[in-house]
Design a protein around this motif. Structure first.
Motif, PDB file in Angstrom:
ATOM      1  N   UNK A 110       1.254  -1.072   0.210  1.00 21.86           N
ATOM      2  CA  UNK A 110       0.111  -0.445   0.064  1.00 21.86           C
ATOM      3  C   UNK A 110       0.886   1.003  -0.214  1.00 21.86           C
ATOM      4  N   UNK A 111       2.065   1.271  -0.245  1.00 20.04           N
ATOM      5  CA  UNK A 111       2.955   2.571   0.653  1.00 20.04           C
ATOM      6  C   UNK A 111       3.256   2.974  -0.856  1.00 20.04           C
ATOM      7  N   UNK A 112       3.822   1.787  -1.697  1.00 18.32           N
ATOM      8  CA  UNK A 112       4.036   2.116  -3.095  1.00 18.32           C
ATOM      9  C   UNK A 112       3.433   2.937  -4.153  1.00 18.32           C
ATOM     10  N   UNK A 113       4.196   4.108  -4.537  1.00 20.00           N
ATOM     11  CA  UNK A 113       3.397   4.789  -5.677  1.00 20.00           C
ATOM     12  C   UNK A 113       3.925   4.036  -6.888  1.00 20.00           C
ATOM     13  N   UNK A 114       2.437   4.195  -7.269  1.00 21.02           N
ATOM     14  CA  UNK A 114       2.641   3.636  -8.513  1.00 21.02           C
ATOM     15  C   UNK A 114       1.255   4.706  -9.694  1.00 21.02           C
ATOM     16  N   UNK A 115       2.374   4.173 -11.009  1.00 21.65           N
ATOM     17  CA  UNK A 115       0.991   4.668 -12.527  1.00 21.65           C
ATOM     18  C   UNK A 115      -0.092   3.782 -12.279  1.00 21.65           C
ATOM     19  N   UNK A 116      -1.069   4.031 -12.612  1.00 25.51           N
ATOM     20  CA  UNK A 116      -2.020   3.527 -13.443  1.00 25.51           C
ATOM     21  C   UNK A 116      -2.297   2.924 -14.908  1.00 25.51           C
ATOM     22  N   UNK A 117      -2.458   2.914 -15.952  1.00 25.42           N
ATOM     23  CA  UNK A 117      -3.036   2.993 -17.000  1.00 25.42           C
ATOM     24  C   UNK A 117      -4.564   2.396 -16.901  1.00 25.42           C
ATOM     25  N   UNK A 118      -5.992   3.071 -17.419  1.00 21.30           N
ATOM     26  CA  UNK A 118      -7.031   1.915 -17.949  1.00 21.30           C
ATOM     27  C   UNK A 118      -7.814   3.163 -18.343  1.00 21.30           C
ATOM     28  N   UNK A 119      -9.214   2.344 -18.613  1.00 18.16           N
ATOM     29  CA  UNK A 119     -10.526   3.168 -19.713  1.00 18.16           C
ATOM     30  C   UNK A 119     -10.956   3.952 -18.438  1.00 18.16           C
ATOM     31  N   UNK A 120     -10.671   5.025 -18.654  1.00 17.42           N
ATOM     32  CA  UNK A 120     -12.179   5.910 -17.249  1.00 17.42           C
ATOM     33  C   UNK A 120     -13.266   5.522 -18.047  1.00 17.42           C
ATOM     34  N   UNK A 121     -13.709   5.353 -16.118  1.00 17.83           N
ATOM     35  CA  UNK A 121     -15.853   5.253 -16.785  1.00 17.83           C
ATOM     36  C   UNK A 121     -16.018   5.636 -15.000  1.00 17.83           C
ATOM     37  N   UNK A 122     -17.284   6.203 -15.811  1.00 12.10           N
ATOM     38  CA  UNK A 122     -17.738   7.145 -14.195  1.00 12.10           C
ATOM     39  C   UNK A 122     -19.363   6.223 -14.751  1.00 12.10           C
ATOM     40  N   UNK A 123     -19.897   7.126 -13.421  1.00 14.26           N
ATOM     41  CA  UNK A 123     -21.831   6.726 -13.418  1.00 14.26           C
ATOM     42  C   UNK A 123     -21.558   5.562 -11.837  1.00 14.26           C
ATOM     43  N   UNK A 124     -22.842   5.171 -11.329  1.00 12.92           N
ATOM     44  CA  UNK A 124     -22.370   4.890  -9.679  1.00 12.92           C
ATOM     45  C   UNK A 124     -23.426   3.502 -10.492  1.00 12.92           C
ATOM     46  N   UNK A 125     -22.719   2.817 -10.001  1.00 15.61           N
ATOM     47  CA  UNK A 125     -22.659   1.300 -10.228  1.00 15.61           C
ATOM     48  C   UNK A 125     -21.948   0.371  -8.682  1.00 15.61           C
ATOM     49  N   UNK A 126     -22.379  -0.995  -9.503  1.00 12.37           N
ATOM     50  CA  UNK A 126     -22.199  -1.942  -8.009  1.00 12.37           C
ATOM     51  C   UNK A 126     -21.919  -3.276  -8.054  1.00 12.37           C
ATOM     52  N   UNK A 127     -21.104  -3.295  -7.153  1.00 13.26           N
ATOM     53  CA  UNK A 127     -19.909  -4.488  -7.996  1.00 13.26           C
ATOM     54  C   UNK A 127     -20.797  -5.971  -6.902  1.00 13.26           C
ATOM     55  N   UNK A 128     -21.116  -6.209  -8.264  1.00 19.18           N
ATOM     56  CA  UNK A 128     -22.083  -7.756  -7.236  1.00 19.18           C
ATOM     57  C   UNK A 128     -22.138  -8.524  -6.906  1.00 19.18           C
TER      58      UNK A 128
END
Length: 146
Positions: A110-128
């Protein structure tokens, strides 16, 4: 040196510059900072809205997973020793991003600084499977340790 550490050095330019190579492809991707994600309170900024559906880069920290068999992690602005689980989108903090990945991923400290790449998605969603409620997400995420 493991692959993530090598990629982290490469991303920082340390190894690439030594070999006269260019920076990785994600260097050309738009980036979004946590502080620029929201405009007023819980409203997404115009900058964040414009990035919807695009591959982007963010920098932060990987919160510890809720459980080892999940296919996401929480990207946080500051290191967090526990997962900032939210049960209601109205309480969604403006300093976390749910980050989904495909296949197996090695979690990092949790203390490692990371660079993340991904497709940005918005809107309220619930993980089943987990019930985790999100307002913003990165899909098809990969990361490098900085």
């Amino acid at each position: 040196m493991d692959r993530r550490n090598f990629l982290g050095l490469a991303a920082s330019g340390t190894l690439l510059g030594a070999f006269g190579l260019s920076t990785p492809a994600f260097a050309d991707l738009p980036s979004l900072r946590f502080r620029d994600m929201y405009s007023r309170g819980k409203d997404l900024s115009d900058e964040a809205i414009a990035l919807e559906g695009q591959r982007i880069v963010m920098t932060g920290y990987m919160a510890p997973p809720l459980k080892p068999e999940i296919n996401f992690f929480v990207l946080t602005k500051t290191p967090m020793a526990t997962c900032p689980f939210c049960d209601d989108a109205t309480d969604w903090p403006n300093d976390i991003v749910l980050s989904y990945f495909e296949g197996d991923m090695k979690f990092t400290r949790f203390s490692n600084l990371i660079r993340v790449e991904g497709t940005f998605d918005t809107g309220i969603e619930t993980d089943g499977p987990t019930g985790f409620v999100s307002k913003v997400r990165l899909l098809d995420t990969s990361y490098t340790i900085l």
